[in-house]
Design an enzyme around this catalytic site. Structure first.
Site, PDB file in Angstrom:
ATOM      1  N   CYS A  16       0.843  -1.197   0.000  1.00 29.59           N
ATOM      2  CA  CYS A  16       0.000   0.000   0.000  1.00 29.59           C
ATOM      3  C   CYS A  16       0.875   1.243   0.000  1.00 29.59           C
ATOM      4  CB  CYS A  16      -0.931   0.012   1.208  1.00 29.59           C
ATOM      5  SG  CYS A  16      -0.060   0.114   2.792  1.00 29.59           S
ATOM      6  N   CYS A  19       3.429   1.568   2.752  1.00 29.23           N
ATOM      7  CA  CYS A  19       4.651   0.795   2.530  1.00 29.23           C
ATOM      8  C   CYS A  19       5.630   1.578   1.667  1.00 29.23           C
ATOM      9  CB  CYS A  19       4.332  -0.531   1.838  1.00 29.23           C
ATOM     10  SG  CYS A  19       3.246  -1.623   2.770  1.00 29.23           S
ATOM     11  N   ASP A 417       9.919  26.510 -33.116  1.00 37.58           N
ATOM     12  CA  ASP A 417      11.045  26.869 -33.969  1.00 37.58           C
ATOM     13  C   ASP A 417      10.575  26.652 -35.412  1.00 37.58           C
ATOM     14  OD1 ASP A 417      13.775  27.326 -34.827  1.00 37.58           O
ATOM     15  OD2 ASP A 417      13.858  25.167 -35.176  1.00 37.58           O
ATOM     16  N   ASP A 617      14.312  21.518 -32.402  1.00 36.36           N
ATOM     17  CA  ASP A 617      15.057  20.315 -32.765  1.00 36.36           C
ATOM     18  C   ASP A 617      16.563  20.505 -32.794  1.00 36.36           C
ATOM     19  OD1 ASP A 617      15.173  21.924 -35.058  1.00 36.36           O
ATOM     20  OD2 ASP A 617      15.426  20.172 -36.343  1.00 36.36           O
ATOM     21  N   ASP A 621      18.278  25.449 -30.009  1.00 36.96           N
ATOM     22  CA  ASP A 621      16.967  25.469 -29.342  1.00 36.96           C
ATOM     23  C   ASP A 621      17.044  25.000 -27.891  1.00 36.96           C
ATOM     24  OD1 ASP A 621      15.607  26.297 -31.664  1.00 36.96           O
ATOM     25  OD2 ASP A 621      15.514  24.238 -32.398  1.00 36.96           O
TER      26      ASP A 621
END
Length: 730
Positions: A16, A19, A417, A617, A621
């Protein structure tokens, strides 16, 4: 100074949220541990430590807390082992049901006017093995919790069922006509075992994405060495080795095609539904399926450095991460079990002082202990995260961590971009004009001049010639004009193709093409002039080159608008080309001619208006991706961009951007739904039990149902698919 290293330890014995919290606190106290995240759903602890550390110290800390931990490389639990464990749990459950059913049968037939009861000794004989053999797991786990000075779900079940069982034995031995509760203790244990079994099955399904990715790893490959083919283990391969991949086989490594032509099915890796053509020079990804051709591949990445291994690590890290919203659950779980024990004692004392028989007071207290289930709280967040990140990965969306999920669901603005993100990054012919109106002849002449050139603009011309099926003649005395263009003799005519500098050197003006040249330059296009040189030089035509929009870019922006998210363009390109792209796509705001160093500042300024996602990409960036509330790196981008981003798209399809935000919102919504029902369940169930409105059998059924319903609700995410991703066109 030593760097930070991480450990991922499989944890055993957790049942649970209490725990998971106790294991987390135990590991957090180990000197040198910087951060700990324990995931109840996948039963793992993700630990960051400063400098070197013996993992045995971490394992000892877990053991002292009452649980078990193993090293990942020592973990030999295969899918077959897990199936056997589930099989054992199923048999234990079936046996518990068989033994408990006769005990509860009299209660089930009583509404039909049938009144009968099993003899006390039969009830005792049926209930005892359920209580102490099949229910032994609860006693063991409860004892470990008590020894560690804490409480968990098992302690509540053990105390509650033991109280019902003990009261029944006492009544049987001391009263001539006893009222027995053997059925309550036995049925509660059977129902809890049912809940744990269904929960285990459901948790295995949430981890299905990882298992599916791991299944893509071939174990053997065919190496080509000195002309000979030999089958060897993947682990024996080295960088630079040549590997033969036959039609229908999975690529065993990441590499470059050296010989052959085929298609690759990369659906399970990138989410790309259509086969991707492969020829010499193209990269292939390990785990993808080779199509119709036989390929020779040079190995470029192995083991942990392969794309597939990195994808698996990203998904595992995301599923191990803890969402910020989970902090509330952690605080509740620390006090949950002690609070429930106090409420049960108050229920017992209250009913007894109120004048109820002691046995009724005990039964009501047992119902409080049984219905209070911290399992649902512990499973609410991790199961939703595992299901959401898993289904996203199957569609080519890698969500780095739970914090990215929490930010992504609230995004109000997306910054794109331009080059490589919304556009292909490769120039194409955008416009062309011939002085005599014969554009096909002009294109054919330009193509003949450009034959054999590797220049990006030359490739754009040659691609256009291929598309129109134009045959190109041979050019004599071809020469490159540095910084200006190219020249050659075609059919006895001296032709040249170049920029405005070449035009001016030849002593020519734009002439009749002047107006179009000005307009196309305003769009940010790159111009090339086709000129006939010689005694009477003249302009033959004009080419305007520009970057082309990616398929799906328009649909991506439209989808964002449908989600009430504004879109912005952030680029270092000139304002003309940026404006053309923005107008074509319907982008709300344009930031052009922005230096790489200033991109992050622009994103930071936009964050004042709401939650901002940055999509890019390239290396330039990366600062902007890191500055945004959520960074989204496009597939095919650089490793730096992927490292800085919270979400990575495995292919360069802009339509994955709104899809990533959508699955993030849906996952976060499931987390909130699960937490709401888990809290409400306990807020309603515990008072009902305390006021005597729930008997222990119904309480046990409700407790089992709560965990299963939370996990099942999370599993609904596995049916998600990106909207219209495969049907839309640019």
């Amino acid at each position: 100074m030593n760097g930070t290293i991480t450990f991922d330890l499989p944890i055993g014995g957790m049942t649970c949220a209490s725990c998971a919290g106790r294991v987390e606190r135990a590991l957090g106290k180990v000197p040198g541990v910087q951060r700990v995240s324990v995931n109840l759903a996948n039963e793992r602890a993700h630990i960051e430590v400063l400098g070197q550390m013996d993992p045995g110290v971490l394992i000892a800390a877990v053991d002292k807390a009452g649980y078990t931990a193993t090293l990942p490389q020592a973990e030999t639990i295969t899918q077959a082992d897990q199936a056997r464990r589930l099989h054992r749990e199923r048999w234990a459950l079936m046996l518990a049901i068989v033994l408990a059913l006769p005990l509860v049968l009299p209660m089930l037939v009583e509404p039909f006017g049938l009144h009968w009861m099993l003899p006390a000794w039969v009830q005792f004989a049926l209930a005892t093995p359920v209580q102490f053999i099949l229910g032994a797991r609860f006693y063991r786990a409860a004892w470990k919790a008590v020894r560690a000075g804490a409480g968990n779900m098992d302690l509540l079940v053990a105390i509650g069922t033991s109280a019902g069982y003990g009261l029944s034995v006492y009544q049987w031995l001391t009263r001539p006509a006893p009222h027995l509760y053997f059925e309550a203790s036995a049925v509660v244990i059977a129902l809890v075992l049912l809940g744990k079994y269904l929960e285990s099955r459901a948790k295995r399904q949430t981890a299905g994405a990882i298992r599916a990715l791991e299944a893509l790893r071939p174990e053997r490959a065919v190496r080509v060495l000195e002309g000979r083919e030999e089958e060897i283990a993947i682990t024996a391969l080295k960088l630079g080795d040549l590997v033969m991949v036959k039609p229908g086989e999975r690529f065993p490594v990441d590499g470059e095609v050296v010989d052959g032509q085929s298609h690759a099915d990369e659906a399970l890796i990138s989410g790309e539904s259509l086969p991707v053509p492969k020829q010499p020079g193209d990269r292939v990804t390990g785990g993808a399926i080779n199509g119709e051709g036989r390929l020779l591949v040079r190995t470029q990445a192995l083991g942990a450095e392969s794309v597939l291994a990195r994808i698996i690590r990203l998904v595992e890290d995301a599923q191990a991460a803890k969402a910020p919203i989970q902090k509330l659950v952690d605080k509740v779980s620390q006090v949950f079990v002690p609070t429930v024990l106090v409420v049960a004692l108050l229920t017992l004392a209250g009913w007894w002082l109120y004048g109820a028989p002691l046995e009724s007071a005990i039964i009501n207290a047992v119902a409080v202990l049984v219905i209070a289930c911290p399992c649902a709280l512990g499973l609410a967040t991790p199961t939703a995260i595992m299901a959401g990140t898993g289904v996203a990965a199957r569609h080519g969306i890698l969500i780095k961590d739970a914090e990215a999920l929490e930010h992504a669901h609230a995004v109000s603005a997306v910054v794109f971009d331009k080059t490589g993100t919304l556009t292909s990054g490769a120039p194409k012919i955008a416009h062309l004009a011939a002085v005599d109106g014969n554009v096909s002849l002009m294109l054919q002449q330009a193509g003949a001049l450009q034959r054999g050139s590797e220049h990006p603009l030359a490739k754009a011309v040659l691609d256009a010639c291929d598309e129109q099926g134009l045959k190109l003649a041979d050019v004599s005395t071809s020469q490159s004009l540095t910084g200006r263009g190219i020249a050659g003799t075609l059919d006895g005519r001296q032709l040249a193709l170049g920029n405005r500098r070449l035009l001016e050197e030849t002593g020519l003006g734009a002439g009749s093409l002047s107006q179009r040249a000005t307009a196309w330059e305003a769009e940010g296009r790159t111009l090339s002039w086709l000129i006939e040189q010689g005694a009477h030089p003249r302009v033959l035509g004009l080419f305007a080159f520009g970057d082309t929009l990616k398929p799906g870019a328009l649909h991506a922006v439209q989808q964002l608008k449908a989600q009430h998210i504004s879109s912005h363009l952030l680029t270092g390109d000139n304002r003309g080309s940026a404006r053309v792209v923005a107008e074509a796509l319907g982008i709300d705001d344009v930031h052009a001619e922005v230096l790489p160093a200033d991109k992050a500042a622009t994103v930071t300024a936009l964050k004042k208006t709401g939650v901002v996602a940055m999509v890019g990409d390239g290396i330039n960036d990366a600062p902007a991706l890191a500055a945004a509330d959520i960074g989204i790196a496009m597939g095919g981008g650089t490793d730096v961009a992927m490292h800085a981003a919270g979400i990575t798209l495995m292919r360069g399809d802009p339509r994955l951007v709104p899809a990533a935000l959508e699955i993030s919102r849906k996952t976060y919504a499931k987390i909130r739904q699960n937490l709401f029902w888990a809290f409400v369940y306990n807020l309603i169930g515990i008072p009902l039990a305390a006021f005597g409105l729930l008997n222990p059998v119904l309480a046990g059924a409700a407790m089992a149902l709560s965990s299963v319903s939370v996990v099942s609700n999370a599993l609904l995410l596995k049916t998600w698919k990106p909207k219209d991703l495969e049907d839309q066109h640019p």
